[in-house]
Design a protein around this motif. Sequence first.
Motif, PDB file in Angstrom:
ATOM      1  N   GLU A 117     -33.978 -25.486  28.566  1.00 23.38           N
ATOM      2  CA  GLU A 117     -33.568 -24.982  29.564  1.00 23.38           C
ATOM      3  C   GLU A 117     -32.345 -23.930  29.431  1.00 23.38           C
ATOM      4  OE1 GLU A 117     -34.342 -26.177  32.838  1.00 23.38           O
ATOM      5  OE2 GLU A 117     -35.441 -27.362  32.079  1.00 23.38           O
ATOM      6  N   ASN A 118     -32.278 -23.554  28.179  1.00 26.99           N
ATOM      7  CA  ASN A 118     -31.504 -22.545  27.574  1.00 26.99           C
ATOM      8  C   ASN A 118     -29.839 -22.789  28.255  1.00 26.99           C
ATOM      9  OD1 ASN A 118     -30.680 -20.344  26.155  1.00 26.99           O
ATOM     10  ND2 ASN A 118     -31.055 -18.740  27.923  1.00 26.99           N
ATOM     11  N   LEU A 119     -29.644 -23.956  28.150  1.00 24.35           N
ATOM     12  CA  LEU A 119     -28.278 -24.604  28.669  1.00 24.35           C
ATOM     13  C   LEU A 119     -27.429 -24.139  27.786  1.00 24.35           C
ATOM     14  CD1 LEU A 119     -28.949 -28.252  29.514  1.00 24.35           C
ATOM     15  CD2 LEU A 119     -28.387 -26.191  31.077  1.00 24.35           C
ATOM     16  N   ARG A 120     -26.307 -23.699  28.444  1.00 27.67           N
ATOM     17  CA  ARG A 120     -25.015 -23.417  27.990  1.00 27.67           C
ATOM     18  C   ARG A 120     -23.774 -23.741  28.959  1.00 27.67           C
ATOM     19  NH1 ARG A 120     -28.349 -22.738  24.856  1.00 27.67           N
ATOM     20  NH2 ARG A 120     -28.920 -20.997  23.528  1.00 27.67           N
ATOM     21  N   ILE A 121     -22.577 -23.804  28.280  1.00 22.55           N
ATOM     22  CA  ILE A 121     -21.471 -23.915  29.085  1.00 22.55           C
ATOM     23  C   ILE A 121     -20.857 -22.481  29.639  1.00 22.55           C
ATOM     24  CG2 ILE A 121     -18.883 -24.727  29.270  1.00 22.55           C
ATOM     25  CD1 ILE A 121     -19.692 -26.591  27.006  1.00 22.55           C
ATOM     26  N   ASN A 122     -21.128 -22.522  31.174  1.00 21.28           N
ATOM     27  CA  ASN A 122     -20.590 -21.217  31.628  1.00 21.28           C
ATOM     28  C   ASN A 122     -19.024 -21.177  31.879  1.00 21.28           C
ATOM     29  OD1 ASN A 122     -21.518 -18.981  32.671  1.00 21.28           O
ATOM     30  ND2 ASN A 122     -21.840 -19.655  34.729  1.00 21.28           N
TER      31      ASN A 122
ATOM     32  N   GLY B 200     -21.188 -25.065  22.355  1.00 25.99           N
ATOM     33  CA  GLY B 200     -20.303 -25.815  23.110  1.00 25.99           C
ATOM     34  C   GLY B 200     -18.810 -24.999  23.311  1.00 25.99           C
ATOM     35  N   ILE B 201     -17.933 -25.605  23.332  1.00 19.52           N
ATOM     36  CA  ILE B 201     -16.613 -24.990  23.912  1.00 19.52           C
ATOM     37  C   ILE B 201     -15.572 -25.137  22.613  1.00 19.52           C
ATOM     38  CG2 ILE B 201     -15.875 -26.957  25.216  1.00 19.52           C
ATOM     39  CD1 ILE B 201     -14.772 -24.660  27.178  1.00 19.52           C
ATOM     40  N   HIS B 202     -14.665 -24.202  22.330  1.00 15.77           N
ATOM     41  CA  HIS B 202     -13.662 -24.186  21.114  1.00 15.77           C
ATOM     42  C   HIS B 202     -12.607 -23.843  21.593  1.00 15.77           C
ATOM     43  CE1 HIS B 202     -12.259 -24.124  17.243  1.00 15.77           C
ATOM     44  NE2 HIS B 202     -11.779 -22.724  17.440  1.00 15.77           N
ATOM     45  N   TRP B 203     -11.392 -24.512  21.258  1.00 15.38           N
ATOM     46  CA  TRP B 203      -9.902 -24.265  21.550  1.00 15.38           C
ATOM     47  C   TRP B 203      -9.292 -23.824  20.389  1.00 15.38           C
ATOM     48  CZ3 TRP B 203     -12.585 -27.836  24.082  1.00 15.38           C
ATOM     49  CH2 TRP B 203     -12.465 -27.757  25.726  1.00 15.38           C
ATOM     50  N   PRO B 204      -9.347 -22.501  19.651  1.00 16.88           N
ATOM     51  CA  PRO B 204      -8.835 -22.143  18.613  1.00 16.88           C
ATOM     52  C   PRO B 204      -7.286 -22.596  18.227  1.00 16.88           C
ATOM     53  CG  PRO B 204      -9.492 -20.107  19.520  1.00 16.88           C
ATOM     54  CD  PRO B 204      -9.507 -21.412  20.657  1.00 16.88           C
ATOM     55  N   ALA B 205      -6.475 -22.502  19.228  1.00 16.06           N
ATOM     56  CA  ALA B 205      -5.064 -22.914  19.013  1.00 16.06           C
ATOM     57  C   ALA B 205      -4.798 -24.417  18.951  1.00 16.06           C
ATOM     58  CB  ALA B 205      -4.329 -22.479  20.306  1.00 16.06           C
ATOM     59  N   LEU B 206      -6.029 -25.189  19.330  1.00 14.58           N
ATOM     60  CA  LEU B 206      -5.590 -26.589  19.008  1.00 14.58           C
ATOM     61  C   LEU B 206      -6.872 -27.103  17.998  1.00 14.58           C
ATOM     62  CD1 LEU B 206      -6.236 -27.626  23.059  1.00 14.58           C
ATOM     63  CD2 LEU B 206      -4.016 -27.570  21.625  1.00 14.58           C
TER      64      LEU B 206
ATOM     65  N   ARG C   2     -24.121 -30.789  23.210  1.00 14.43           N
ATOM     66  CA  ARG C   2     -25.004 -31.855  22.929  1.00 14.43           C
ATOM     67  C   ARG C   2     -24.327 -33.223  23.225  1.00 14.43           C
ATOM     68  NH1 ARG C   2     -26.784 -35.321  19.173  1.00 14.43           N
ATOM     69  NH2 ARG C   2     -29.042 -35.320  18.743  1.00 14.43           N
ATOM     70  N   GLY C   3     -23.090 -33.458  22.722  1.00 15.30           N
ATOM     71  CA  GLY C   3     -22.101 -34.495  22.735  1.00 15.30           C
ATOM     72  C   GLY C   3     -22.059 -34.768  24.283  1.00 15.30           C
ATOM     73  N   LEU C   4     -21.666 -33.605  25.061  1.00 10.56           N
ATOM     74  CA  LEU C   4     -21.344 -33.797  26.492  1.00 10.56           C
ATOM     75  C   LEU C   4     -22.637 -34.412  27.277  1.00 10.56           C
ATOM     76  CD1 LEU C   4     -19.415 -30.472  27.055  1.00 10.56           C
ATOM     77  CD2 LEU C   4     -18.592 -32.794  27.082  1.00 10.56           C
ATOM     78  N   LEU C   5     -23.590 -34.126  26.912  1.00  9.35           N
ATOM     79  CA  LEU C   5     -24.889 -34.245  27.407  1.00  9.35           C
ATOM     80  C   LEU C   5     -25.219 -35.709  27.155  1.00  9.35           C
ATOM     81  CD1 LEU C   5     -27.357 -31.319  26.946  1.00  9.35           C
ATOM     82  CD2 LEU C   5     -26.002 -32.130  29.164  1.00  9.35           C
ATOM     83  N   MET C   6     -24.958 -36.270  25.969  1.00  7.04           N
ATOM     84  CA  MET C   6     -24.957 -37.573  25.676  1.00  7.04           C
ATOM     85  C   MET C   6     -24.202 -38.427  26.321  1.00  7.04           C
ATOM     86  SD  MET C   6     -25.636 -36.995  21.571  1.00  7.04           S
ATOM     87  CE  MET C   6     -25.905 -38.708  21.190  1.00  7.04           C
ATOM     88  N   SER C   7     -22.805 -38.022  26.625  1.00  4.76           N
ATOM     89  CA  SER C   7     -21.864 -39.070  27.319  1.00  4.76           C
ATOM     90  C   SER C   7     -22.334 -38.961  28.821  1.00  4.76           C
ATOM     91  CB  SER C   7     -20.521 -38.133  27.352  1.00  4.76           C
ATOM     92  OG  SER C   7     -19.817 -37.958  26.072  1.00  4.76           O
TER      93      SER C   7
END
Length: 118
Positions: free
Chosen positions: A38-43, A91-97, A104-109
Motif C-alpha cells: 500500500e506504500n503506507l507512510r505517516i503523512n 515512522g516518526i522521530h522527535w530528535p529533541a526527545l 509497523r508498531g503502530l499498525l500492530m497496536s
Amino acid sequence: MPGGKPLVSNRLTDYLNDTDDQPVDIIEDEFDALIERENLRINRFVWVRELDLALLILTNRRVISLTLSSYSVLATAPDSALMDYTISDSGIHWPALDADLSLRGLLMSEVVKGFAPA
C-alpha cells in the motif's frame, strides 16, 4: 535506560560479530507486506494535550489514534519538542526527545486494539 548500553547475550554478540559474510534472510510478515503493498507512510501528526490525544494520519487517509499518556516521553514533552518531528518511511522521530514511533508498531497496536473488549 536511554543512552545506556543494551544488554546482549554472548550468543547474539557472536552472531553479530560473525564475519563470514553469509547472507541474512529477511522474513517479512503481513505488516511489512501491507506497508510495502500500500506504500503506507505517516503523512501527518496532530495532538491535543488537553484531550490526551494524538492522531497519526496515514497516506491512505486512515487515522491511528493514541493517547499521549501511553508514551511517557511524549506526554511529558514540551509542546515545542512535540512540534519538532520528522517523518520517514519507517515512522516518526522527535530528535529533541530521542524518541521514535514506527509505522509497523503502530499498525500492530491497532490490530491489538481491535481485539480489546469494548
